[in-house]
Design a protein around this motif. Structure first.
Motif, PDB file in Angstrom:
ATOM      1  N   GLN A  73      40.513-118.094 -44.924  1.00  0.00           N
ATOM      2  CA  GLN A  73      41.795-117.395 -44.804  1.00  0.00           C
ATOM      3  C   GLN A  73      42.869-117.959 -45.729  1.00  0.00           C
ATOM      4  OE1 GLN A  73      40.635-119.551 -42.532  1.00  0.00           O
ATOM      5  NE2 GLN A  73      42.247-120.420 -41.250  1.00  0.00           N
ATOM      6  N   TYR A  74      42.769-119.233 -46.080  1.00  0.00           N
ATOM      7  CA  TYR A  74      43.785-119.823 -46.958  1.00  0.00           C
ATOM      8  C   TYR A  74      43.628-119.309 -48.382  1.00  0.00           C
ATOM      9  CZ  TYR A  74      44.172-122.854 -42.929  1.00  0.00           C
ATOM     10  OH  TYR A  74      44.318-123.318 -41.648  1.00  0.00           O
ATOM     11  N   GLN A  75      42.374-119.122 -48.806  1.00  0.00           N
ATOM     12  CA  GLN A  75      42.137-118.648 -50.175  1.00  0.00           C
ATOM     13  C   GLN A  75      42.430-117.158 -50.337  1.00  0.00           C
ATOM     14  OE1 GLN A  75      38.887-120.546 -49.079  1.00  0.00           O
ATOM     15  NE2 GLN A  75      38.581-121.884 -50.820  1.00  0.00           N
ATOM     16  N   VAL A  76      42.258-116.369 -49.273  1.00  0.00           N
ATOM     17  CA  VAL A  76      42.446-114.921 -49.411  1.00  0.00           C
ATOM     18  C   VAL A  76      43.789-114.428 -48.879  1.00  0.00           C
ATOM     19  CG1 VAL A  76      39.981-114.426 -49.431  1.00  0.00           C
ATOM     20  CG2 VAL A  76      41.237-114.342 -47.263  1.00  0.00           C
ATOM     21  N   GLN A  77      44.588-115.319 -48.332  1.00  0.00           N
ATOM     22  CA  GLN A  77      45.893-114.884 -47.825  1.00  0.00           C
ATOM     23  C   GLN A  77      46.690-114.262 -48.963  1.00  0.00           C
ATOM     24  OE1 GLN A  77      47.852-117.771 -45.425  1.00  0.00           O
ATOM     25  NE2 GLN A  77      49.404-116.344 -44.762  1.00  0.00           N
ATOM     26  N   GLY A  78      47.200-113.071 -48.741  1.00  0.00           N
ATOM     27  CA  GLY A  78      47.957-112.370 -49.768  1.00  0.00           C
ATOM     28  C   GLY A  78      47.094-111.524 -50.686  1.00  0.00           C
ATOM     29  N   LEU A  79      45.779-111.616 -50.563  1.00  0.00           N
ATOM     30  CA  LEU A  79      44.862-110.829 -51.388  1.00  0.00           C
ATOM     31  C   LEU A  79      44.188-109.779 -50.515  1.00  0.00           C
ATOM     32  CD1 LEU A  79      43.161-113.767 -53.321  1.00  0.00           C
ATOM     33  CD2 LEU A  79      45.051-112.328 -54.094  1.00  0.00           C
ATOM     34  N   GLU A  80      43.695-108.727 -51.152  1.00  0.00           N
ATOM     35  CA  GLU A  80      42.979-107.688 -50.420  1.00  0.00           C
ATOM     36  C   GLU A  80      41.704-107.330 -51.151  1.00  0.00           C
ATOM     37  OE1 GLU A  80      45.837-104.492 -50.254  1.00  0.00           O
ATOM     38  OE2 GLU A  80      46.500-105.112 -48.255  1.00  0.00           O
ATOM     39  N   LEU A  81      40.729-106.910 -50.372  1.00  0.00           N
ATOM     40  CA  LEU A  81      39.478-106.364 -50.893  1.00  0.00           C
ATOM     41  C   LEU A  81      39.350-104.950 -50.336  1.00  0.00           C
ATOM     42  CD1 LEU A  81      37.281-109.470 -50.071  1.00  0.00           C
ATOM     43  CD2 LEU A  81      37.803-108.662 -52.376  1.00  0.00           C
ATOM     44  N   ASP A  82      38.542-104.129 -50.970  1.00  0.00           N
ATOM     45  CA  ASP A  82      38.343-102.784 -50.436  1.00  0.00           C
ATOM     46  C   ASP A  82      37.549-102.834 -49.139  1.00  0.00           C
ATOM     47  OD1 ASP A  82      39.603-101.157 -52.590  1.00  0.00           O
ATOM     48  OD2 ASP A  82      38.128-102.247 -53.787  1.00  0.00           O
ATOM     49  N   TYR A  83      36.481-103.626 -49.141  1.00  0.00           N
ATOM     50  CA  TYR A  83      35.618-103.762 -47.960  1.00  0.00           C
ATOM     51  C   TYR A  83      35.374-105.233 -47.679  1.00  0.00           C
ATOM     52  CZ  TYR A  83      34.957 -98.824 -48.606  1.00  0.00           C
ATOM     53  OH  TYR A  83      35.197 -97.482 -48.733  1.00  0.00           O
ATOM     54  N   CYS A  84      35.558-105.630 -46.433  1.00  0.00           N
ATOM     55  CA  CYS A  84      35.382-107.037 -46.045  1.00  0.00           C
ATOM     56  C   CYS A  84      34.287-107.178 -45.002  1.00  0.00           C
ATOM     57  CB  CYS A  84      36.675-107.593 -45.441  1.00  0.00           C
ATOM     58  SG  CYS A  84      37.998-107.813 -46.621  1.00  0.00           S
ATOM     59  N   VAL A  85      33.566-108.258 -45.113  1.00  0.00           N
ATOM     60  CA  VAL A  85      32.687-108.713 -44.043  1.00  0.00           C
ATOM     61  C   VAL A  85      33.391-109.934 -43.455  1.00  0.00           C
ATOM     62  CG1 VAL A  85      30.435-109.627 -43.397  1.00  0.00           C
ATOM     63  CG2 VAL A  85      30.604-107.908 -45.225  1.00  0.00           C
ATOM     64  N   VAL A  86      33.964-109.764 -42.264  1.00  0.00           N
ATOM     65  CA  VAL A  86      34.649-110.856 -41.576  1.00  0.00           C
ATOM     66  C   VAL A  86      33.596-111.575 -40.740  1.00  0.00           C
ATOM     67  CG1 VAL A  86      36.432-111.500 -39.916  1.00  0.00           C
ATOM     68  CG2 VAL A  86      36.837-109.610 -41.524  1.00  0.00           C
ATOM     69  N   CYS A  87      33.348-112.840 -41.063  1.00  0.00           N
ATOM     70  CA  CYS A  87      32.310-113.631 -40.394  1.00  0.00           C
ATOM     71  C   CYS A  87      32.973-114.494 -39.328  1.00  0.00           C
ATOM     72  CB  CYS A  87      31.570-114.480 -41.417  1.00  0.00           C
ATOM     73  SG  CYS A  87      30.879-113.505 -42.779  1.00  0.00           S
ATOM     74  N   TRP A  88      32.592-114.284 -38.077  1.00  0.00           N
ATOM     75  CA  TRP A  88      33.262-114.909 -36.930  1.00  0.00           C
ATOM     76  C   TRP A  88      32.420-116.070 -36.415  1.00  0.00           C
ATOM     77  CZ3 TRP A  88      37.479-111.814 -34.869  1.00  0.00           C
ATOM     78  CH2 TRP A  88      38.219-112.484 -33.886  1.00  0.00           C
ATOM     79  N   ASP A  89      33.031-117.207 -36.189  1.00  0.00           N
ATOM     80  CA  ASP A  89      32.311-118.364 -35.655  1.00  0.00           C
ATOM     81  C   ASP A  89      32.870-118.745 -34.283  1.00  0.00           C
ATOM     82  OD1 ASP A  89      30.381-120.361 -35.616  1.00  0.00           O
ATOM     83  OD2 ASP A  89      31.403-121.661 -37.045  1.00  0.00           O
ATOM     84  N   ALA A  90      32.305-119.796 -33.713  1.00  0.00           N
ATOM     85  CA  ALA A  90      32.690-120.243 -32.368  1.00  0.00           C
ATOM     86  C   ALA A  90      33.985-121.049 -32.362  1.00  0.00           C
ATOM     87  CB  ALA A  90      31.555-121.054 -31.743  1.00  0.00           C
ATOM     88  N   ASP A  91      34.707-121.087 -33.481  1.00  0.00           N
ATOM     89  CA  ASP A  91      35.989-121.794 -33.511  1.00  0.00           C
ATOM     90  C   ASP A  91      37.084-121.022 -32.770  1.00  0.00           C
ATOM     91  OD1 ASP A  91      35.691-119.979 -35.747  1.00  0.00           O
ATOM     92  OD2 ASP A  91      37.538-120.799 -36.587  1.00  0.00           O
ATOM     93  N   LEU A  92      36.901-119.716 -32.603  1.00  0.00           N
ATOM     94  CA  LEU A  92      37.805-118.913 -31.784  1.00  0.00           C
ATOM     95  C   LEU A  92      36.921-118.052 -30.896  1.00  0.00           C
ATOM     96  CD1 LEU A  92      40.775-118.186 -31.173  1.00  0.00           C
ATOM     97  CD2 LEU A  92      40.542-116.306 -32.800  1.00  0.00           C
ATOM     98  N   ARG A  93      37.003-118.302 -29.584  1.00  0.00           N
ATOM     99  CA  ARG A  93      36.093-117.625 -28.649  1.00  0.00           C
ATOM    100  C   ARG A  93      36.809-117.234 -27.372  1.00  0.00           C
ATOM    101  NH1 ARG A  93      32.776-123.213 -27.249  1.00  0.00           N
ATOM    102  NH2 ARG A  93      33.039-123.597 -29.447  1.00  0.00           N
ATOM    103  N   ARG A  94      36.137-116.443 -26.586  1.00  0.00           N
ATOM    104  CA  ARG A  94      36.670-115.978 -25.312  1.00  0.00           C
ATOM    105  C   ARG A  94      36.168-116.881 -24.193  1.00  0.00           C
ATOM    106  NH1 ARG A  94      40.772-112.732 -25.297  1.00  0.00           N
ATOM    107  NH2 ARG A  94      40.120-111.797 -23.355  1.00  0.00           N
ATOM    108  N   GLU A  95      37.106-117.365 -23.374  1.00  0.00           N
ATOM    109  CA  GLU A  95      36.768-118.152 -22.185  1.00  0.00           C
ATOM    110  C   GLU A  95      37.718-117.747 -21.079  1.00  0.00           C
ATOM    111  OE1 GLU A  95      37.035-122.257 -23.382  1.00  0.00           O
ATOM    112  OE2 GLU A  95      34.991-122.253 -24.167  1.00  0.00           O
ATOM    113  N   ASN A  96      37.194-117.368 -19.935  1.00  0.00           N
ATOM    114  CA  ASN A  96      38.013-116.932 -18.798  1.00  0.00           C
ATOM    115  C   ASN A  96      39.008-115.842 -19.193  1.00  0.00           C
ATOM    116  OD1 ASN A  96      36.765-118.889 -17.080  1.00  0.00           O
ATOM    117  ND2 ASN A  96      38.057-120.436 -18.060  1.00  0.00           N
ATOM    118  N   ASN A  97      38.522-114.882 -19.972  1.00  0.00           N
ATOM    119  CA  ASN A  97      39.322-113.732 -20.423  1.00  0.00           C
ATOM    120  C   ASN A  97      40.514-114.114 -21.299  1.00  0.00           C
ATOM    121  OD1 ASN A  97      37.715-111.726 -19.182  1.00  0.00           O
ATOM    122  ND2 ASN A  97      38.652-112.246 -17.214  1.00  0.00           N
ATOM    123  N   GLU A  98      40.430-115.253 -21.968  1.00  0.00           N
ATOM    124  CA  GLU A  98      41.479-115.683 -22.901  1.00  0.00           C
ATOM    125  C   GLU A  98      40.835-116.220 -24.171  1.00  0.00           C
ATOM    126  OE1 GLU A  98      43.815-118.663 -20.941  1.00  0.00           O
ATOM    127  OE2 GLU A  98      44.844-117.216 -19.682  1.00  0.00           O
TER     128      GLU A  98
END
Length: 171
Positions: A73-98
């Protein structure tokens, strides 16, 4: 535009490539804390030259269109692509509905107090696509041996995003 979601990185890559014709750009992007995407062959600590990644022609292996290297996110902030593959890891996850944020410390995830920073990082990632995006959420370690890639850490995110309206890419 439809937001797509998949558990298959090859399927996400195929989707992005199928939409990228002519001068259109696609690319793999992920959180800078997404260290366990390494098991999927995506290394967020490797920082490809952003100029080559954004501007090199599709046949150049350094190009975002090659879908080989991931930018955070730091390298692409302010930039855009036509199509993105956003790869999600366990650094942000759902626990107890939060949402809960984590950082990899050695061989285990530890809770991160900077939830706002993590959420903002994913906000940046989710707003880089001009025309379309697919979110890749790994299935995790199916054997259950790799405790840094527990299935439930990924399943909660996948289920939440589907309930929020992301449409699953079918094979």
């Amino acid at each position: 535009n439809t937001v797509w979601i998949t558990r298959s990185l090859p399927q996400a890559r195929a989707w992005a490539k199928s939409h990228t014709v002519g001068s259109l750009r696609c690319g793999l992007i992920a959180s800078g804390q997404a260290k366990r995407l390494a098991a999927e062959g995506l290394f967020v600590d490797y920082k490809p030259d952003i100029a080559n990644w954004m501007l090199a022609p599709s046949e150049d292996i350094r190009s975002s269109n090659s879908l080989e290297t991931v930018q955070n996110q730091y390298q692409v902030q302010g930039l855009e692509l036509d199509y993105c593959v956003v790869c999600w890891d366990a650094d942000l996850r759902r626990e107890n509905n939060e949402w809960t944020s984590y950082k990899l410390s050695g061989t285990d995830w530890t809770k991160d107090k900077l939830l706002g920073v993590a959420k903002n990082g994913y906000r940046v990632l989710l707003t880089r696509a001009r025309k379309g995006m697919v979110i890749f959420v790994p299935a995790g370690d199916l054997s259950g041996h790799d405790l840094t890639r527990k299935r439930d850490c990924y399943d909660g995110v996948f289920d939440f995003l589907k309930k929020a309206g992301a449409r699953e890419l079918l094979p």
